[in-house]
Write a protein that holds these residues in place. Structure first.
Motif, mmCIF file in Angstrom:
data_model
loop_
_atom_site.group_PDB
_atom_site.id
_atom_site.type_symbol
_atom_site.label_atom_id
_atom_site.label_comp_id
_atom_site.label_asym_id
_atom_site.label_seq_id
_atom_site.Cartn_x
_atom_site.Cartn_y
_atom_site.Cartn_z
ATOM 1 N N SER A 154 30.923 24.392 -44.520
ATOM 2 C CA SER A 154 30.263 23.165 -44.052
ATOM 3 C C SER A 154 28.984 22.899 -44.844
ATOM 4 N N ARG A 155 28.206 23.946 -45.055
ATOM 5 C CA ARG A 155 26.963 23.781 -45.801
ATOM 6 C C ARG A 155 27.237 23.444 -47.256
ATOM 7 N N TRP B 262 29.631 28.417 -43.923
ATOM 8 C CA TRP B 262 29.387 28.405 -45.357
ATOM 9 C C TRP B 262 30.067 27.216 -46.017
ATOM 10 N N GLN C 4 28.221 19.835 -47.731
ATOM 11 C CA GLN C 4 27.086 18.912 -47.656
ATOM 12 C C GLN C 4 26.449 18.739 -49.033
#
Length: 266
Positions: A208-209, A206, A212
């Motif tokens: 990491s996303r 979560w 981004q």
């Protein structure tokens, strides 16, 4: 009638610190600085509660993460300025009116003789709340889960479950909401709850996303370091938090928090 005399005295006593704060020679803090001071005091109090044995490790960790979330989020608040001069005098003049208004409302609507709720009454209230949330889930299940109406419903459901301390149910509701439309802030909320319940590995994707979508978000970067620290990788946490500090302004309100967490790393 004698019942209301101590109530009025208590109301005045409760407002005296505000009057004292308004007349202190030291300049009043802005809203953001006041929030920072409050959250830091809460963190210190949580540490004292743990040391005294009144808070276990899991409860201490979950509470700290929640306060740290508020501390990071408060960085987005704009400065509101200080209160002084005529404004202070006006506020002080309003203090008795505030106390009188509160007392008047209590006289009209209050029930000082009402006993505290029994265990059975609290259990019944909890059961009613469970029933209400079950009804909400049924209605949401009838909607297209990718619709904006369903998304808003699951967001509110997740907020309600988090408020009840039910992290698993909150995460489940938010996962449905985020499938309808991704939101980096909501992904951070899910990650926080995963960390709070001792599942940093579940929080990693979560964060990491979310990074981004919002690579410079200080809260998400702090959480990324927190996942590393909670996963037993202090070197990684140190690198992430040092990078956050290096790219933060000198007066960033989250600096103190990050520095303390860095100092606590092994």
């Amino acid at each position: 009638m004698t019942t209301w005399i101590p109530l009025a005295a208590l109301a005045v006593a409760a407002l005296l610190p505000l009057a004292f704060a308004l007349f202190r020679p030291r300049a009043a803090r802005g809203r953001r600085e006041a929030d920072m001071a409050l959250y830091r005091a809460q963190l210190d109090e949580l540490d004292r509660e743990k040391e005294a044995g009144r808070l276990d490790e899991a409860g201490h960790r979950a509470a700290r993460i929640e306060v740290q979330r508020r501390l990071i989020a408060a960085a987005d608040l704009a400065e509101t300025g200080t209160t002084s001069g005529p404004a202070s005098a006006l506020l002080v003049a309003l203090l008795p009116l505030i106390a009188a208004a509160g007392l008047g409302l209590y006289l009209l609507r209050g029930s000082p003789g009402m006993p505290s709720a029994t265990f059975e009454e609290r259990a019944a209230a909890a059961a009613r709340e469970d029933g209400l949330l079950a009804t909400v889930r049924q209605r949401l299940a009838a909607l297209d889960p990718r619709s904006e109406q369903a998304r808003q419903g699951y967001l509110l459901l997740g907020n309600a479950e988090r408020g009840r301390g039910n992290a698993e149910a909150a995460i489940a509701a938010w996962r449905i909401a985020i499938e309808a439309r991704f939101d980096a802030g909501l992904a951070g909320d899910i990650a926080e709850l995963e960390i709070a319940r001792g599942a940093p590995a579940e929080a990693t994707p979560w964060i990491s996303r979310a990074l981004q979508a919002a690579p410079n978000d200080p809260r998400l970067r702090f959480l990324a370091g927190l996942v590393e620290a909670e996963s037993g990788r202090p070197a990684n946490a140190r690198a992430l938090w040092q990078a956050l500090l290096a790219e933060s302004p000198p007066d960033a309100p989250w600096r103190g928090l990050v520095e303390r967490r860095l100092g606590a790393l092994p």
